[in-house]
Design a protein around this motif. Sequence first.
Motif, PDB file in Angstrom:
ATOM      1  N   LEU A  70      -6.701  -1.634  -1.797  1.00  0.00           N
ATOM      2  CA  LEU A  70      -6.355  -1.469  -3.209  1.00  0.00           C
ATOM      3  C   LEU A  70      -6.254   0.003  -3.584  1.00  0.00           C
ATOM      4  CD1 LEU A  70      -5.719  -2.967  -5.778  1.00  0.00           C
ATOM      5  CD2 LEU A  70      -8.150  -2.985  -6.339  1.00  0.00           C
ATOM      6  N   PHE A  71      -7.125   0.839  -3.035  1.00  0.00           N
ATOM      7  CA  PHE A  71      -7.061   2.272  -3.301  1.00  0.00           C
ATOM      8  C   PHE A  71      -5.724   2.837  -2.843  1.00  0.00           C
ATOM      9  CE2 PHE A  71      -7.694   6.745  -2.439  1.00  0.00           C
ATOM     10  CZ  PHE A  71      -8.495   7.177  -3.485  1.00  0.00           C
ATOM     11  N   LEU A  72      -5.299   2.491  -1.641  1.00  0.00           N
ATOM     12  CA  LEU A  72      -4.020   2.985  -1.129  1.00  0.00           C
ATOM     13  C   LEU A  72      -2.856   2.434  -1.950  1.00  0.00           C
ATOM     14  CD1 LEU A  72      -4.738   2.655   2.695  1.00  0.00           C
ATOM     15  CD2 LEU A  72      -4.511   4.780   1.398  1.00  0.00           C
ATOM     16  N   PHE A  73      -2.959   1.181  -2.381  1.00  0.00           N
ATOM     17  CA  PHE A  73      -1.914   0.615  -3.211  1.00  0.00           C
ATOM     18  C   PHE A  73      -1.784   1.367  -4.530  1.00  0.00           C
ATOM     19  CE2 PHE A  73      -0.648  -2.141  -6.706  1.00  0.00           C
ATOM     20  CZ  PHE A  73       0.525  -2.700  -6.236  1.00  0.00           C
ATOM     21  N   LEU A  74      -2.899   1.670  -5.171  1.00  0.00           N
ATOM     22  CA  LEU A  74      -2.871   2.336  -6.469  1.00  0.00           C
ATOM     23  C   LEU A  74      -2.400   3.782  -6.367  1.00  0.00           C
ATOM     24  CD1 LEU A  74      -6.191   0.916  -7.945  1.00  0.00           C
ATOM     25  CD2 LEU A  74      -3.859   0.304  -8.605  1.00  0.00           C
ATOM     26  N   LEU A  75      -2.533   4.394  -5.185  1.00  0.00           N
ATOM     27  CA  LEU A  75      -2.041   5.754  -4.993  1.00  0.00           C
ATOM     28  C   LEU A  75      -0.532   5.800  -4.762  1.00  0.00           C
ATOM     29  CD1 LEU A  75      -4.625   7.675  -2.795  1.00  0.00           C
ATOM     30  CD2 LEU A  75      -4.289   7.774  -5.251  1.00  0.00           C
TER      31      LEU A  75
ATOM     32  N   LEU B 269      -4.129 -10.724   8.143  1.00  0.00           N
ATOM     33  CA  LEU B 269      -4.889  -9.997   7.130  1.00  0.00           C
ATOM     34  C   LEU B 269      -5.962  -9.108   7.741  1.00  0.00           C
ATOM     35  CD1 LEU B 269      -5.259 -12.733   4.377  1.00  0.00           C
ATOM     36  CD2 LEU B 269      -3.830 -10.699   4.318  1.00  0.00           C
ATOM     37  N   ARG B 270      -6.573  -9.566   8.810  1.00  0.00           N
ATOM     38  CA  ARG B 270      -7.603  -8.737   9.445  1.00  0.00           C
ATOM     39  C   ARG B 270      -7.003  -7.445   9.986  1.00  0.00           C
ATOM     40  NH1 ARG B 270     -12.700  -9.703  11.056  1.00  0.00           N
ATOM     41  NH2 ARG B 270     -12.491 -11.911  10.540  1.00  0.00           N
ATOM     42  N   SER B 271      -5.836  -7.535  10.611  1.00  0.00           N
ATOM     43  CA  SER B 271      -5.165  -6.336  11.115  1.00  0.00           C
ATOM     44  C   SER B 271      -4.725  -5.427   9.968  1.00  0.00           C
ATOM     45  CB  SER B 271      -3.950  -6.725  11.964  1.00  0.00           C
ATOM     46  OG  SER B 271      -4.340  -7.478  13.090  1.00  0.00           O
ATOM     47  N   LEU B 272      -4.279  -6.041   8.869  1.00  0.00           N
ATOM     48  CA  LEU B 272      -3.900  -5.253   7.695  1.00  0.00           C
ATOM     49  C   LEU B 272      -5.099  -4.478   7.165  1.00  0.00           C
ATOM     50  CD1 LEU B 272      -1.664  -4.646   5.571  1.00  0.00           C
ATOM     51  CD2 LEU B 272      -2.549  -6.591   4.274  1.00  0.00           C
ATOM     52  N   GLY B 273      -6.249  -5.133   7.093  1.00  0.00           N
ATOM     53  CA  GLY B 273      -7.456  -4.460   6.625  1.00  0.00           C
ATOM     54  C   GLY B 273      -7.881  -3.340   7.558  1.00  0.00           C
ATOM     55  N   LYS B 274      -7.786  -3.560   8.858  1.00  0.00           N
ATOM     56  CA  LYS B 274      -8.151  -2.518   9.818  1.00  0.00           C
ATOM     57  C   LYS B 274      -7.199  -1.328   9.728  1.00  0.00           C
ATOM     58  CE  LYS B 274     -10.458  -5.474  13.230  1.00  0.00           C
ATOM     59  NZ  LYS B 274     -10.431  -5.989  14.621  1.00  0.00           N
ATOM     60  N   THR B 275      -5.929  -1.601   9.478  1.00  0.00           N
ATOM     61  CA  THR B 275      -4.970  -0.504   9.311  1.00  0.00           C
ATOM     62  C   THR B 275      -5.334   0.350   8.109  1.00  0.00           C
ATOM     63  OG1 THR B 275      -3.215  -1.880  10.275  1.00  0.00           O
ATOM     64  CG2 THR B 275      -2.536   0.062   9.026  1.00  0.00           C
ATOM     65  N   ALA B 276      -5.680  -0.312   6.996  1.00  0.00           N
ATOM     66  CA  ALA B 276      -6.108   0.427   5.800  1.00  0.00           C
ATOM     67  C   ALA B 276      -7.388   1.208   6.073  1.00  0.00           C
ATOM     68  CB  ALA B 276      -6.310  -0.532   4.634  1.00  0.00           C
ATOM     69  N   TRP B 277      -8.293   0.629   6.843  1.00  0.00           N
ATOM     70  CA  TRP B 277      -9.547   1.313   7.205  1.00  0.00           C
ATOM     71  C   TRP B 277      -9.261   2.610   7.959  1.00  0.00           C
ATOM     72  CZ3 TRP B 277     -12.132   3.028  11.494  1.00  0.00           C
ATOM     73  CH2 TRP B 277     -13.505   3.258  11.364  1.00  0.00           C
TER      74      TRP B 277
ATOM     75  N   ILE C  53      -6.307   4.379   7.785  1.00  0.00           N
ATOM     76  CA  ILE C  53      -5.467   5.283   6.996  1.00  0.00           C
ATOM     77  C   ILE C  53      -6.239   5.907   5.841  1.00  0.00           C
ATOM     78  CG2 ILE C  53      -3.454   5.363   5.463  1.00  0.00           C
ATOM     79  CD1 ILE C  53      -2.731   5.256   8.398  1.00  0.00           C
ATOM     80  N   PHE C  54      -7.137   5.169   5.229  1.00  0.00           N
ATOM     81  CA  PHE C  54      -7.815   5.639   4.021  1.00  0.00           C
ATOM     82  C   PHE C  54      -8.532   6.980   4.195  1.00  0.00           C
ATOM     83  CE2 PHE C  54     -11.862   5.964   1.767  1.00  0.00           C
ATOM     84  CZ  PHE C  54     -11.428   6.055   0.459  1.00  0.00           C
ATOM     85  N   PRO C  55      -9.368   7.183   5.241  1.00  0.00           N
ATOM     86  CA  PRO C  55     -10.066   8.468   5.348  1.00  0.00           C
ATOM     87  C   PRO C  55      -9.120   9.657   5.429  1.00  0.00           C
ATOM     88  CG  PRO C  55     -11.019   6.852   6.841  1.00  0.00           C
ATOM     89  CD  PRO C  55      -9.753   6.263   6.326  1.00  0.00           C
ATOM     90  N   LEU C  56      -8.018   9.511   6.160  1.00  0.00           N
ATOM     91  CA  LEU C  56      -7.054  10.613   6.267  1.00  0.00           C
ATOM     92  C   LEU C  56      -6.408  10.902   4.923  1.00  0.00           C
ATOM     93  CD1 LEU C  56      -5.250   9.762   9.629  1.00  0.00           C
ATOM     94  CD2 LEU C  56      -6.791  11.676   9.200  1.00  0.00           C
ATOM     95  N   THR C  57      -6.006   9.846   4.209  1.00  0.00           N
ATOM     96  CA  THR C  57      -5.358  10.026   2.910  1.00  0.00           C
ATOM     97  C   THR C  57      -6.286  10.715   1.924  1.00  0.00           C
ATOM     98  OG1 THR C  57      -4.057   8.022   3.299  1.00  0.00           O
ATOM     99  CG2 THR C  57      -4.188   8.838   1.028  1.00  0.00           C
TER     100      THR C  57
ATOM    101  N   SER D 237       0.234   6.404   2.176  1.00  0.00           N
ATOM    102  CA  SER D 237      -0.109   5.384   1.177  1.00  0.00           C
ATOM    103  C   SER D 237       1.082   4.564   0.709  1.00  0.00           C
ATOM    104  CB  SER D 237      -0.780   6.046  -0.033  1.00  0.00           C
ATOM    105  OG  SER D 237       0.089   6.968  -0.667  1.00  0.00           O
ATOM    106  N   GLN D 238       2.273   5.134   0.710  1.00  0.00           N
ATOM    107  CA  GLN D 238       3.424   4.446   0.121  1.00  0.00           C
ATOM    108  C   GLN D 238       3.767   3.124   0.815  1.00  0.00           C
ATOM    109  OE1 GLN D 238       4.366   5.162  -2.660  1.00  0.00           O
ATOM    110  NE2 GLN D 238       6.524   4.811  -3.059  1.00  0.00           N
ATOM    111  N   PRO D 239       3.647   3.003   2.144  1.00  0.00           N
ATOM    112  CA  PRO D 239       3.933   1.692   2.747  1.00  0.00           C
ATOM    113  C   PRO D 239       3.050   0.578   2.205  1.00  0.00           C
ATOM    114  CG  PRO D 239       3.892   3.393   4.431  1.00  0.00           C
ATOM    115  CD  PRO D 239       3.412   4.034   3.167  1.00  0.00           C
ATOM    116  N   PHE D 240       1.803   0.888   1.871  1.00  0.00           N
ATOM    117  CA  PHE D 240       0.915  -0.138   1.329  1.00  0.00           C
ATOM    118  C   PHE D 240       1.363  -0.552  -0.069  1.00  0.00           C
ATOM    119  CE2 PHE D 240      -1.630   1.835   4.602  1.00  0.00           C
ATOM    120  CZ  PHE D 240      -2.274   0.749   5.190  1.00  0.00           C
ATOM    121  N   ARG D 241       1.949   0.382  -0.813  1.00  0.00           N
ATOM    122  CA  ARG D 241       2.456   0.059  -2.143  1.00  0.00           C
ATOM    123  C   ARG D 241       3.504  -1.047  -2.062  1.00  0.00           C
ATOM    124  NH1 ARG D 241       1.370   1.039  -7.622  1.00  0.00           N
ATOM    125  NH2 ARG D 241       3.305   0.910  -8.795  1.00  0.00           N
ATOM    126  N   ALA D 242       4.482  -0.868  -1.191  1.00  0.00           N
ATOM    127  CA  ALA D 242       5.548  -1.854  -1.060  1.00  0.00           C
ATOM    128  C   ALA D 242       5.074  -3.111  -0.347  1.00  0.00           C
ATOM    129  CB  ALA D 242       6.729  -1.236  -0.316  1.00  0.00           C
ATOM    130  N   ALA D 243       4.298  -2.936   0.713  1.00  0.00           N
ATOM    131  CA  ALA D 243       3.910  -4.085   1.535  1.00  0.00           C
ATOM    132  C   ALA D 243       3.015  -5.058   0.775  1.00  0.00           C
ATOM    133  CB  ALA D 243       3.200  -3.601   2.798  1.00  0.00           C
TER     134      ALA D 243
END
Length: 356
Positions: free
Chosen positions: A15-20, A130-138, A140-144, A264-270
Amino acid sequence: MNRESVTARQIFFLLFLFLLGNLVTGNEVRSLQNGWLIYLLMGLLTIPVYVLYMKVSQQRCAGAIFVSSLGPKVGGALTVVYCLLAVSMAGDAIRQFADFIAINDLNDAGAWGNALLLTLVIFFLLACNLRSLGKTAWGIFPLTAAFLLLSLGLTITKMDLRRLLPILQESNDLLIRGGIGGAVSELVPAFFPIAALGGSAPKKWEKSVLWAGVSACLMLSLLNLRITAVLGAAMMEMFRFPSFAAANAMQHSEILISSAFVFSQPFRAALCLRYVQECLIYWKPRWKQWYAPVLVLLSVANASLSWNTQHRRWRTSGGAVVVILLLVGPAAAVIVDLVKKKRRAKAANITSPSDA
């Protein structure tokens, strides 16, 4: 699609990446001298708004949210409208990404080349479970977050806090436009990821959603404060990408914020398309393998219809409609659910004495 649940922490990251999303692009709130205050206000508004979204989304898949509450006709029609809106926002995210890279000459791929690169990432995020999606966000988030904080730190010496004054001197019309622009860009679209994840989320995920909303608005407020303190009110409206222009005041800072945007932008669209995908799977599960490529293609086609190219008056009116629509739908579903619950309780109380 694999319905394995994501963890509460992964929901925070997603959600953080989506909102960014669209964090470097210009909108009404980023052109205001006091836009950073509007983002702080939105941080407070995330609490009631996201509580409403969670209330209507928990224990129900996206396609069943409105149907189970409002019936197959009204609920189904409302779900279709929300799906069209989600595809439109995904297309807007692709358009913003392609334009940003091309206009700032960050590579030689051009607008369509960069749109293709983004759509490939979006397709991956839609196709994975969904599990892979969550791990991907995990991952990406620290770098962002680190890139954004480091970018802010590098430009501290270029900020002049006197440019923040005077406070709240814009006209009411500008403040309303800024509030609508901020709400439609960052606040209310969170319904799509919350609804998409609600049916498979852990029981105790409320805090993660609320912390993601508040912390994302705080980060956006800091970025908008940097815009004002570096560029000043007279310069803010001159740039299509004011966050990038403000970061460009110090060498390498613009690279950091551009990288955060790319992450972050791919998470916005995805996550917008993930909502549509969940609804389609609810209606027609046997065709689920086709939904990811079809939705990506629809978003690319819609990318040429970005509302950012429209006249400001119509863009503001359209944004107000989007804000109202995304709030009224969940509110109506919650109200109907409460009415039905009270009727069932009343019926149970009436029948219980006779049963005894």
